[in-house]
Motif scaffolding. Structure first.
Motif, mmCIF file in Angstrom:
data_model
loop_
_atom_site.group_PDB
_atom_site.id
_atom_site.type_symbol
_atom_site.label_atom_id
_atom_site.label_comp_id
_atom_site.label_asym_id
_atom_site.label_seq_id
_atom_site.Cartn_x
_atom_site.Cartn_y
_atom_site.Cartn_z
ATOM 1 N N PHE A 140 0.826 -1.213 0.000
ATOM 2 C CA PHE A 140 0.000 0.000 0.000
ATOM 3 C C PHE A 140 0.858 1.260 0.000
ATOM 4 N N LEU A 141 1.929 1.272 0.762
ATOM 5 C CA LEU A 141 2.783 2.464 0.794
ATOM 6 C C LEU A 141 3.389 2.744 -0.572
ATOM 7 N N ARG A 142 3.827 1.719 -1.277
ATOM 8 C CA ARG A 142 4.532 1.960 -2.546
ATOM 9 C C ARG A 142 3.616 2.539 -3.613
ATOM 10 N N ARG A 143 2.321 2.511 -3.388
ATOM 11 C CA ARG A 143 1.362 3.107 -4.316
ATOM 12 C C ARG A 143 1.069 4.571 -3.978
ATOM 13 N N GLY B 166 7.859 5.773 8.076
ATOM 14 C CA GLY B 166 7.979 4.623 8.966
ATOM 15 C C GLY B 166 9.039 3.631 8.542
ATOM 16 N N LEU B 167 9.844 3.993 7.541
ATOM 17 C CA LEU B 167 10.913 3.128 7.057
ATOM 18 C C LEU B 167 12.258 3.589 7.612
ATOM 19 N N SER B 168 13.135 2.645 7.848
ATOM 20 C CA SER B 168 14.490 3.015 8.262
ATOM 21 C C SER B 168 15.206 3.741 7.139
ATOM 22 N N PHE B 169 14.956 3.348 5.908
ATOM 23 C CA PHE B 169 15.427 4.084 4.735
ATOM 24 C C PHE B 169 14.506 3.741 3.574
ATOM 25 N N ALA B 170 14.479 4.611 2.566
ATOM 26 C CA ALA B 170 13.525 4.469 1.468
ATOM 27 C C ALA B 170 13.817 3.214 0.648
ATOM 28 N N GLU B 171 12.734 2.594 0.174
ATOM 29 C CA GLU B 171 12.823 1.427 -0.699
ATOM 30 C C GLU B 171 12.217 1.797 -2.047
ATOM 31 N N ASP B 172 12.690 1.164 -3.101
ATOM 32 C CA ASP B 172 12.238 1.448 -4.461
ATOM 33 C C ASP B 172 10.777 1.031 -4.634
ATOM 34 N N PRO B 173 9.847 1.968 -4.909
ATOM 35 C CA PRO B 173 8.428 1.618 -5.024
ATOM 36 C C PRO B 173 8.083 0.799 -6.264
ATOM 37 N N SER B 174 9.012 0.653 -7.190
ATOM 38 C CA SER B 174 8.731 -0.186 -8.355
ATOM 39 C C SER B 174 8.841 -1.674 -8.010
ATOM 40 N N LEU C 265 -5.444 2.739 3.611
ATOM 41 C CA LEU C 265 -4.194 2.033 3.852
ATOM 42 C C LEU C 265 -3.034 2.700 3.121
ATOM 43 N N MET C 266 -3.273 3.176 1.922
ATOM 44 C CA MET C 266 -2.229 3.842 1.154
ATOM 45 C C MET C 266 -1.802 5.156 1.808
ATOM 46 N N GLU C 267 -2.744 5.868 2.382
ATOM 47 C CA GLU C 267 -2.479 7.210 2.891
ATOM 48 C C GLU C 267 -2.029 7.236 4.355
ATOM 49 N N GLY C 268 -1.656 6.100 4.892
ATOM 50 C CA GLY C 268 -1.120 6.069 6.256
ATOM 51 C C GLY C 268 -1.640 4.923 7.101
ATOM 52 N N GLY C 269 -2.769 4.353 6.690
ATOM 53 C CA GLY C 269 -3.326 3.242 7.454
ATOM 54 C C GLY C 269 -2.466 2.002 7.425
ATOM 55 N N TYR C 270 -1.525 1.944 6.500
ATOM 56 C CA TYR C 270 -0.615 0.794 6.453
ATOM 57 C C TYR C 270 0.139 0.642 7.755
ATOM 58 N N ARG C 271 0.309 1.749 8.497
ATOM 59 C CA ARG C 271 0.999 1.675 9.791
ATOM 60 C C ARG C 271 0.248 0.788 10.783
ATOM 61 N N ARG D 75 6.125 8.034 -3.982
ATOM 62 C CA ARG D 75 6.762 7.797 -5.274
ATOM 63 C C ARG D 75 7.479 9.061 -5.771
ATOM 64 N N GLU D 76 6.851 10.216 -5.540
ATOM 65 C CA GLU D 76 7.494 11.473 -5.933
ATOM 66 C C GLU D 76 8.764 11.703 -5.128
ATOM 67 N N GLN D 77 8.700 11.409 -3.834
ATOM 68 C CA GLN D 77 9.881 11.604 -3.001
ATOM 69 C C GLN D 77 11.005 10.669 -3.433
ATOM 70 N N TRP D 78 10.661 9.450 -3.792
ATOM 71 C CA TRP D 78 11.675 8.505 -4.266
ATOM 72 C C TRP D 78 12.334 9.008 -5.541
ATOM 73 N N GLN D 79 11.568 9.666 -6.391
ATOM 74 C CA GLN D 79 12.079 10.144 -7.669
ATOM 75 C C GLN D 79 12.851 11.454 -7.550
ATOM 76 N N GLY D 80 13.012 11.955 -6.320
ATOM 77 C CA GLY D 80 13.872 13.114 -6.146
ATOM 78 C C GLY D 80 13.202 14.349 -5.620
ATOM 79 N N SER D 81 11.958 14.235 -5.145
ATOM 80 C CA SER D 81 11.283 15.388 -4.571
ATOM 81 C C SER D 81 12.015 15.860 -3.320
ATOM 82 N N ASP D 82 11.927 17.162 -3.049
ATOM 83 C CA ASP D 82 12.565 17.729 -1.853
ATOM 84 C C ASP D 82 11.758 17.452 -0.596
ATOM 85 N N GLU D 83 10.561 16.888 -0.754
ATOM 86 C CA GLU D 83 9.716 16.614 0.403
ATOM 87 C C GLU D 83 10.417 15.647 1.340
#
Length: 240
Positions: free
Chosen positions: A29-32, A50-58, A230-236, A37-45
Protein backbone atom coordinates in the motif's frame (compact mmCIF):
# COMPACT_ATOMS: atom_id res chain seq x y z
CA UNK A 1 -0.60 6.04 -15.09
CA UNK A 2 2.31 4.21 -13.37
CA UNK A 3 3.51 0.70 -14.09
CA UNK A 4 1.73 -0.48 -10.93
CA UNK A 5 -1.71 0.47 -12.20
CA UNK A 6 -1.52 -0.41 -15.89
CA UNK A 7 -2.49 -4.06 -15.47
CA UNK A 8 -4.88 -3.93 -12.54
CA UNK A 9 -7.60 -6.05 -14.13
CA UNK A 10 -6.16 -9.62 -14.06
CA UNK A 11 -7.09 -10.79 -10.55
CA UNK A 12 -4.58 -13.64 -10.74
CA UNK A 13 -1.79 -11.04 -10.61
CA UNK A 14 -2.83 -10.22 -7.04
CA UNK A 15 -2.97 -13.74 -5.61
CA UNK A 16 0.50 -13.43 -4.08
CA UNK A 17 -0.94 -10.84 -1.68
CA UNK A 18 -2.83 -13.66 0.08
CA UNK A 19 0.48 -15.06 1.30
CA UNK A 20 2.15 -11.86 2.50
CA UNK A 21 2.78 -11.09 6.13
CA UNK A 22 1.62 -7.79 7.61
CA UNK A 23 4.85 -5.78 6.98
CA UNK A 24 4.90 -6.90 3.34
CA UNK A 25 1.22 -6.03 2.89
CA UNK A 26 1.92 -2.60 4.39
CA UNK A 27 4.65 -2.09 1.78
CA UNK A 28 2.24 -2.89 -1.07
CA UNK A 29 0.00 0.00 0.00
CA UNK A 30 2.78 2.46 0.79
CA UNK A 31 4.53 1.96 -2.55
CA UNK A 32 1.36 3.11 -4.32
CA UNK A 33 1.29 6.42 -2.45
CA UNK A 34 1.90 9.18 -5.03
CA UNK A 35 3.79 11.36 -2.54
CA UNK A 36 6.08 8.50 -1.61
CA UNK A 37 6.76 7.80 -5.27
CA UNK A 38 7.49 11.47 -5.93
CA UNK A 39 9.88 11.60 -3.00
CA UNK A 40 11.67 8.50 -4.27
CA UNK A 41 12.08 10.14 -7.67
CA UNK A 42 13.87 13.11 -6.15
CA UNK A 43 11.28 15.39 -4.57
CA UNK A 44 12.56 17.73 -1.85
CA UNK A 45 9.72 16.61 0.40
CA UNK A 46 10.92 15.04 3.64
CA UNK A 47 8.22 12.81 5.11
CA UNK A 48 8.29 10.12 7.76
CA UNK A 49 6.98 6.95 6.15
CA UNK A 50 7.98 4.62 8.97
CA UNK A 51 10.91 3.13 7.06
CA UNK A 52 14.49 3.01 8.26
CA UNK A 53 15.43 4.08 4.74
CA UNK A 54 13.53 4.47 1.47
CA UNK A 55 12.82 1.43 -0.70
CA UNK A 56 12.24 1.45 -4.46
CA UNK A 57 8.43 1.62 -5.02
CA UNK A 58 8.73 -0.19 -8.35
CA UNK A 59 9.55 -3.38 -6.41
CA UNK A 60 6.60 -5.38 -5.11
CA UNK A 61 6.69 -7.27 -1.82
CA UNK A 62 8.16 -10.36 -3.47
CA UNK A 63 11.24 -8.33 -4.43
CA UNK A 64 11.51 -5.48 -1.95
CA UNK A 65 12.84 -5.88 1.57
CA UNK A 66 11.72 -2.71 3.39
CA UNK A 67 12.96 -2.32 6.95
CA UNK A 68 10.32 -0.68 9.11
CA UNK A 69 11.20 1.36 12.15
CA UNK A 70 7.62 1.30 13.50
CA UNK A 71 5.43 -1.52 14.72
CA UNK A 72 8.12 -4.18 14.55
CA UNK A 73 7.70 -7.48 16.31
CA UNK A 74 10.33 -8.22 18.97
CA UNK A 75 13.63 -8.92 17.24
CA UNK A 76 15.89 -11.90 17.92
CA UNK A 77 19.62 -11.29 17.57
CA UNK A 78 22.16 -13.81 16.30
CA UNK A 79 25.36 -13.86 18.36
CA UNK A 80 28.53 -16.00 18.31
CA UNK A 81 28.51 -19.05 20.56
CA UNK A 82 31.51 -20.84 22.05
CA UNK A 83 29.94 -24.31 22.06
CA UNK A 84 31.31 -26.20 19.03
CA UNK A 85 28.17 -28.37 19.10
CA UNK A 86 26.02 -25.33 18.28
CA UNK A 87 24.70 -24.96 14.74
CA UNK A 88 27.01 -22.99 12.47
CA UNK A 89 25.68 -19.93 10.71
CA UNK A 90 25.58 -20.48 6.94
CA UNK A 91 24.05 -17.63 4.98
CA UNK A 92 24.13 -19.56 1.70
CA UNK A 93 22.25 -22.53 3.16
CA UNK A 94 19.20 -20.39 3.94
CA UNK A 95 16.56 -21.37 1.37
CA UNK A 96 14.90 -18.88 -0.94
CA UNK A 97 15.65 -15.21 -1.34
CA UNK A 98 17.44 -13.51 1.52
CA UNK A 99 19.18 -10.21 2.05
CA UNK A 100 21.63 -8.52 4.37
CA UNK A 101 21.08 -4.82 4.93
CA UNK A 102 22.90 -2.35 7.17
CA UNK A 103 20.73 0.62 8.13
CA UNK A 104 23.21 2.56 10.23
CA UNK A 105 22.84 0.82 13.58
CA UNK A 106 22.08 -2.82 12.83
CA UNK A 107 22.88 -5.46 10.26
CA UNK A 108 19.56 -7.06 9.28
CA UNK A 109 19.08 -10.53 7.86
CA UNK A 110 15.78 -11.04 6.06
CA UNK A 111 14.32 -14.18 4.55
CA UNK A 112 11.05 -16.11 4.32
CA UNK A 113 9.69 -18.95 6.43
CA UNK A 114 6.30 -20.21 5.26
CA UNK A 115 4.55 -16.99 4.23
CA UNK A 116 6.21 -14.92 6.95
CA UNK A 117 8.98 -12.43 6.27
CA UNK A 118 11.60 -13.07 8.97
CA UNK A 119 13.79 -10.24 10.25
CA UNK A 120 16.79 -10.86 12.48
CA UNK A 121 19.74 -8.73 13.52
CA UNK A 122 23.31 -9.99 13.47
CA UNK A 123 25.95 -9.22 16.05
CA UNK A 124 28.90 -7.30 14.50
CA UNK A 125 31.23 -10.17 15.37
CA UNK A 126 29.10 -12.89 13.74
CA UNK A 127 31.04 -14.90 11.15
CA UNK A 128 29.74 -17.18 8.45
CA UNK A 129 30.55 -20.83 9.22
CA UNK A 130 30.91 -20.32 12.98
CA UNK A 131 28.61 -21.49 15.82
CA UNK A 132 25.86 -19.11 16.85
CA UNK A 133 23.02 -18.66 19.33
CA UNK A 134 19.71 -16.79 19.43
CA UNK A 135 19.62 -13.88 21.89
CA UNK A 136 16.80 -11.78 23.32
CA UNK A 137 16.90 -9.11 26.04
CA UNK A 138 17.13 -10.33 29.63
CA UNK A 139 13.88 -9.80 31.46
CA UNK A 140 11.80 -9.78 28.28
CA UNK A 141 8.43 -11.50 28.30
CA UNK A 142 9.17 -14.79 26.55
CA UNK A 143 5.66 -15.08 25.13
CA UNK A 144 6.26 -11.96 23.05
CA UNK A 145 9.26 -13.63 21.43
CA UNK A 146 7.60 -16.97 20.73
CA UNK A 147 6.45 -16.13 17.20
CA UNK A 148 9.72 -14.39 16.28
CA UNK A 149 11.78 -17.33 17.54
CA UNK A 150 9.59 -19.85 15.72
CA UNK A 151 10.00 -18.05 12.40
CA UNK A 152 13.75 -17.69 13.03
CA UNK A 153 14.01 -21.45 13.59
CA UNK A 154 11.99 -21.99 10.45
CA UNK A 155 14.37 -19.83 8.45
CA UNK A 156 17.69 -21.05 9.81
CA UNK A 157 16.94 -24.63 10.85
CA UNK A 158 14.32 -25.67 8.33
CA UNK A 159 11.58 -26.18 10.91
CA UNK A 160 8.91 -24.24 9.02
CA UNK A 161 6.41 -27.06 9.60
CA UNK A 162 6.47 -26.15 13.29
CA UNK A 163 5.50 -22.54 12.76
CA UNK A 164 1.87 -21.71 13.36
CA UNK A 165 1.37 -19.58 10.26
CA UNK A 166 2.86 -22.15 7.90
CA UNK A 167 -0.10 -24.42 8.68
CA UNK A 168 -2.89 -21.87 8.36
CA UNK A 169 -4.82 -20.88 5.28
CA UNK A 170 -4.72 -17.18 4.40
CA UNK A 171 -7.00 -15.32 6.82
CA UNK A 172 -10.10 -13.42 5.68
CA UNK A 173 -8.21 -10.16 6.18
CA UNK A 174 -5.75 -11.24 3.48
CA UNK A 175 -8.60 -11.56 0.97
CA UNK A 176 -9.87 -8.10 1.91
CA UNK A 177 -6.40 -6.62 1.51
CA UNK A 178 -5.96 -8.31 -1.86
CA UNK A 179 -9.27 -6.94 -3.17
CA UNK A 180 -8.67 -3.51 -1.63
CA UNK A 181 -5.31 -3.36 -3.37
CA UNK A 182 -6.85 -4.23 -6.72
CA UNK A 183 -9.70 -1.76 -6.17
CA UNK A 184 -7.15 0.92 -5.27
CA UNK A 185 -5.17 0.26 -8.44
CA UNK A 186 -8.37 0.48 -10.47
CA UNK A 187 -9.25 3.80 -8.87
CA UNK A 188 -5.77 5.22 -9.44
CA UNK A 189 -6.00 4.07 -13.06
CA UNK A 190 -9.26 6.03 -13.50
CA UNK A 191 -11.76 3.15 -13.38
CA UNK A 192 -15.29 3.69 -12.07
CA UNK A 193 -16.63 1.73 -9.13
CA UNK A 194 -18.80 -0.27 -11.51
CA UNK A 195 -15.73 -1.11 -13.63
CA UNK A 196 -14.01 -2.32 -10.47
CA UNK A 197 -17.04 -4.39 -9.50
CA UNK A 198 -17.03 -6.13 -12.88
CA UNK A 199 -13.36 -7.07 -12.51
CA UNK A 200 -13.75 -8.27 -8.91
CA UNK A 201 -17.13 -9.99 -9.09
CA UNK A 202 -17.92 -10.58 -12.77
CA UNK A 203 -20.29 -9.14 -15.39
CA UNK A 204 -23.22 -11.38 -14.52
CA UNK A 205 -23.33 -10.51 -10.83
CA UNK A 206 -22.94 -6.79 -11.55
CA UNK A 207 -25.75 -6.89 -14.12
CA UNK A 208 -28.05 -8.53 -11.59
CA UNK A 209 -27.14 -6.71 -8.37
CA UNK A 210 -25.66 -3.31 -9.19
CA UNK A 211 -27.75 -0.31 -8.19
CA UNK A 212 -27.14 2.83 -6.10
CA UNK A 213 -28.26 1.19 -2.84
CA UNK A 214 -27.11 -2.37 -3.45
CA UNK A 215 -24.93 -4.38 -1.10
CA UNK A 216 -22.54 -5.03 -3.97
CA UNK A 217 -21.97 -1.32 -4.56
CA UNK A 218 -21.47 -0.77 -0.84
CA UNK A 219 -18.90 -3.56 -0.82
CA UNK A 220 -16.96 -2.02 -3.70
CA UNK A 221 -17.18 1.43 -2.10
CA UNK A 222 -15.73 -0.06 1.10
CA UNK A 223 -12.86 -1.74 -0.75
CA UNK A 224 -11.97 1.50 -2.56
CA UNK A 225 -12.11 3.47 0.68
CA UNK A 226 -10.12 0.84 2.56
CA UNK A 227 -7.45 0.82 -0.12
CA UNK A 228 -7.08 4.60 0.00
CA UNK A 229 -6.94 4.64 3.79
CA UNK A 230 -4.19 2.03 3.85
CA UNK A 231 -2.23 3.84 1.15
CA UNK A 232 -2.48 7.21 2.89
CA UNK A 233 -1.12 6.07 6.26
CA UNK A 234 -3.33 3.24 7.45
CA UNK A 235 -0.61 0.79 6.45
CA UNK A 236 1.00 1.67 9.79
CA UNK A 237 -1.87 -0.09 11.56
CA UNK A 238 -0.84 -3.32 9.84
CA UNK A 239 2.60 -3.00 11.42
CA UNK A 240 1.11 -3.01 14.90
Amino acid sequence: MTEIHRSWQPSAAYLYVLHLDAPSTAWEFLRRNPRYREQWQGSDEDSDWGLSFAEDPSLDARQARPIWCVGQRPVVRLIPHTDPAAQCFDLWAIPGRKSLTHEGQHLWLQGTSGRELVRLTLSPDMRNGEPFAYAMPAGAEHKQYRFTLETALGLLQGTRANTVTALNRPPRSATIHMRALQALDGTLAGATQRDIAVVLFGDERVAEQWNPDSELRAQVRYLVQRGRELMEGGYRDLLN
